[in-house]
Motif scaffolding. Structure first.
Motif, mmCIF file in Angstrom:
data_model
loop_
_atom_site.group_PDB
_atom_site.id
_atom_site.type_symbol
_atom_site.label_atom_id
_atom_site.label_comp_id
_atom_site.label_asym_id
_atom_site.label_seq_id
_atom_site.Cartn_x
_atom_site.Cartn_y
_atom_site.Cartn_z
ATOM 1 N N PHE A 53 -66.898 -72.026 1.014
ATOM 2 C CA PHE A 53 -66.377 -70.773 0.402
ATOM 3 C C PHE A 53 -67.001 -69.344 0.792
ATOM 4 O O PHE A 53 -66.207 -68.469 1.335
ATOM 5 N N LEU A 54 -68.517 -68.959 0.595
ATOM 6 C CA LEU A 54 -69.037 -68.383 1.456
ATOM 7 C C LEU A 54 -68.862 -67.625 2.397
ATOM 8 O O LEU A 54 -68.663 -66.556 3.083
ATOM 9 N N THR A 55 -69.215 -69.091 3.597
ATOM 10 C CA THR A 55 -68.694 -68.336 5.117
ATOM 11 C C THR A 55 -67.132 -68.247 5.309
ATOM 12 O O THR A 55 -67.025 -66.509 6.215
ATOM 13 N N GLY A 56 -65.923 -68.837 4.523
ATOM 14 C CA GLY A 56 -65.089 -68.216 5.407
ATOM 15 C C GLY A 56 -64.866 -66.866 4.697
ATOM 16 O O GLY A 56 -63.869 -66.262 5.011
ATOM 17 N N LEU A 57 -65.613 -66.878 3.153
ATOM 18 C CA LEU A 57 -65.456 -65.616 2.905
ATOM 19 C C LEU A 57 -65.885 -64.476 3.221
ATOM 20 O O LEU A 57 -65.385 -63.114 3.856
ATOM 21 N N LEU A 58 -66.556 -64.413 4.378
ATOM 22 C CA LEU A 58 -68.250 -63.569 5.299
ATOM 23 C C LEU A 58 -66.986 -64.158 6.387
ATOM 24 O O LEU A 58 -67.027 -61.942 6.605
ATOM 25 N N SER A 59 -66.671 -64.789 6.552
ATOM 26 C CA SER A 59 -65.692 -64.844 8.471
ATOM 27 C C SER A 59 -64.446 -63.132 7.935
ATOM 28 O O SER A 59 -64.522 -62.727 8.661
ATOM 29 N N VAL A 60 -64.015 -63.632 6.522
ATOM 30 C CA VAL A 60 -62.373 -62.586 6.638
ATOM 31 C C VAL A 60 -63.266 -61.062 6.146
ATOM 32 O O VAL A 60 -62.735 -60.140 6.941
ATOM 33 N N VAL A 61 -64.518 -60.969 5.583
ATOM 34 C CA VAL A 61 -65.311 -59.191 5.742
ATOM 35 C C VAL A 61 -65.756 -58.957 7.043
ATOM 36 O O VAL A 61 -64.883 -57.613 7.054
ATOM 37 N N SER A 62 -65.985 -59.664 7.641
ATOM 38 C CA SER A 62 -66.671 -59.490 8.399
ATOM 39 C C SER A 62 -65.815 -59.209 10.106
ATOM 40 O O SER A 62 -66.095 -58.804 10.860
ATOM 41 N N GLY A 63 -64.651 -59.640 9.177
ATOM 42 C CA GLY A 63 -63.134 -59.574 10.881
ATOM 43 C C GLY A 63 -63.568 -61.155 12.187
ATOM 44 O O GLY A 63 -63.425 -60.004 13.254
ATOM 45 N N ARG A 65 -66.699 -61.012 13.590
ATOM 46 C CA ARG A 65 -67.266 -60.015 14.473
ATOM 47 C C ARG A 65 -68.855 -60.914 14.699
ATOM 48 O O ARG A 65 -69.428 -60.544 15.090
ATOM 49 N N ILE A 66 -69.330 -61.912 14.119
ATOM 50 C CA ILE A 66 -70.528 -62.315 13.052
ATOM 51 C C ILE A 66 -70.697 -63.806 14.370
ATOM 52 O O ILE A 66 -69.644 -64.798 14.019
ATOM 53 N N PRO A 67 -70.703 -63.526 15.663
ATOM 54 C CA PRO A 67 -71.122 -64.754 16.639
ATOM 55 C C PRO A 67 -71.404 -66.350 15.823
ATOM 56 O O PRO A 67 -71.000 -67.116 16.354
ATOM 57 N N GLU A 68 -72.438 -66.000 15.182
ATOM 58 C CA GLU A 68 -72.631 -67.612 14.266
ATOM 59 C C GLU A 68 -71.799 -67.989 13.051
ATOM 60 O O GLU A 68 -71.827 -69.824 13.246
ATOM 61 N N VAL A 69 -71.375 -67.234 12.615
ATOM 62 C CA VAL A 69 -69.619 -67.190 11.654
ATOM 63 C C VAL A 69 -68.478 -67.848 12.855
ATOM 64 O O VAL A 69 -67.777 -69.592 11.822
ATOM 65 N N MET A 70 -67.938 -67.118 13.123
ATOM 66 C CA MET A 70 -67.613 -67.752 14.424
ATOM 67 C C MET A 70 -67.611 -68.613 15.011
ATOM 68 O O MET A 70 -66.681 -69.819 14.642
ATOM 69 N N VAL A 71 -68.980 -69.131 15.075
ATOM 70 C CA VAL A 71 -68.840 -71.203 15.036
ATOM 71 C C VAL A 71 -69.002 -71.944 13.661
ATOM 72 O O VAL A 71 -68.494 -72.560 13.617
ATOM 73 N N ILE A 72 -69.458 -71.511 13.013
ATOM 74 C CA ILE A 72 -69.220 -72.209 11.302
ATOM 75 C C ILE A 72 -67.601 -72.362 11.193
ATOM 76 O O ILE A 72 -67.107 -73.326 10.432
ATOM 77 N N MET A 73 -66.593 -71.375 11.553
ATOM 78 C CA MET A 73 -65.722 -71.524 11.333
ATOM 79 C C MET A 73 -64.578 -72.259 11.857
ATOM 80 O O MET A 73 -63.787 -72.504 11.754
ATOM 81 N N ASP A 74 -64.663 -73.303 13.376
ATOM 82 C CA ASP A 74 -64.619 -73.484 14.314
ATOM 83 C C ASP A 74 -65.026 -75.086 13.996
ATOM 84 O O ASP A 74 -66.068 -75.333 14.363
ATOM 85 N N PRO A 75 -64.021 -76.239 13.246
ATOM 86 C CA PRO A 75 -64.553 -77.453 13.085
ATOM 87 C C PRO A 75 -65.291 -77.515 14.479
ATOM 88 O O PRO A 75 -65.965 -79.048 14.071
ATOM 89 N N ASP A 76 -64.483 -77.622 15.522
ATOM 90 C CA ASP A 76 -65.203 -78.450 16.253
ATOM 91 C C ASP A 76 -66.617 -77.867 17.396
ATOM 92 O O ASP A 76 -67.727 -79.166 17.543
ATOM 93 N N ARG A 77 -66.932 -76.399 16.909
ATOM 94 C CA ARG A 77 -68.170 -76.027 17.353
ATOM 95 C C ARG A 77 -68.996 -76.213 16.769
ATOM 96 O O ARG A 77 -70.544 -76.760 16.392
ATOM 97 N N ALA A 78 -67.957 -76.575 15.592
ATOM 98 C CA ALA A 78 -69.637 -76.935 14.138
ATOM 99 C C ALA A 78 -69.894 -78.377 14.309
ATOM 100 O O ALA A 78 -71.361 -78.014 13.602
#
Length: 141
Positions: A53-63, A65-78
């Protein structure tokens, strides 16, 4: 990281590693890239494999732009390198209440035991029951 774990584990220089969250992602990648690594035991506390939940919210709020969040949001990379080395004995501890990450099915990974513990994502490294589980798994206490 690859340099730190490389070497001959048969020469009595094996190591055990305990990770938490994104640190597990880094160590899995290092093990996968180091054919001659010294890691024989890996304990993963709420490893990064799927966003919560919080990571998804951070992804939306940050647009995104945070590389670590982009990794977490991609199921294959994560979940990359989930089966980094079948010779490494592994324990994964998922927290019952995780605001940042979600657990994934790891039954396909050989030499791995997964459990759930009463903790949150941030409190899991502080829990005495987790300390006991880690010590028991790594040292047989």
């Amino acid at each position: 990281m690859v340099k730190r774990i490389s070497g001959d584990r048969e020469a009595g220089k094996s190591i055990g590693v305990v990770t938490h969250s994104f640190g597990d992602w880094v160590v899995r990648a290092a093990i996968a890239r180091a054919p001659e690594h010294r890691v024989t035991t890996l304990v993963s506390l709420t490893p990064l494999m799927r966003f919560g939940f919080l990571t998804g919210l951070l992804s939306v709020v940050s647009g995104n732009r945070i590389p670590e969040v982009m990794v977490i949001m991609d199921p294959d990379r994560a979940s990359a390198n989930a089966d980094c080395d079948s010779n490494v004995r592994r324990l994964v501890l998922w927290s019952w209440i995780d605001e940042s990450l979600r657990s994934v099915d790891l039954s396909h990974v050989s030499n791995l035991e997964a459990r759930r513990v009463a903790a949150t994502h941030l409190s899991i490294p502080l829990q005495p029951n987790v300390h006991h589980a880690v010590a028991d798994f790594m040292f047989g206490f």
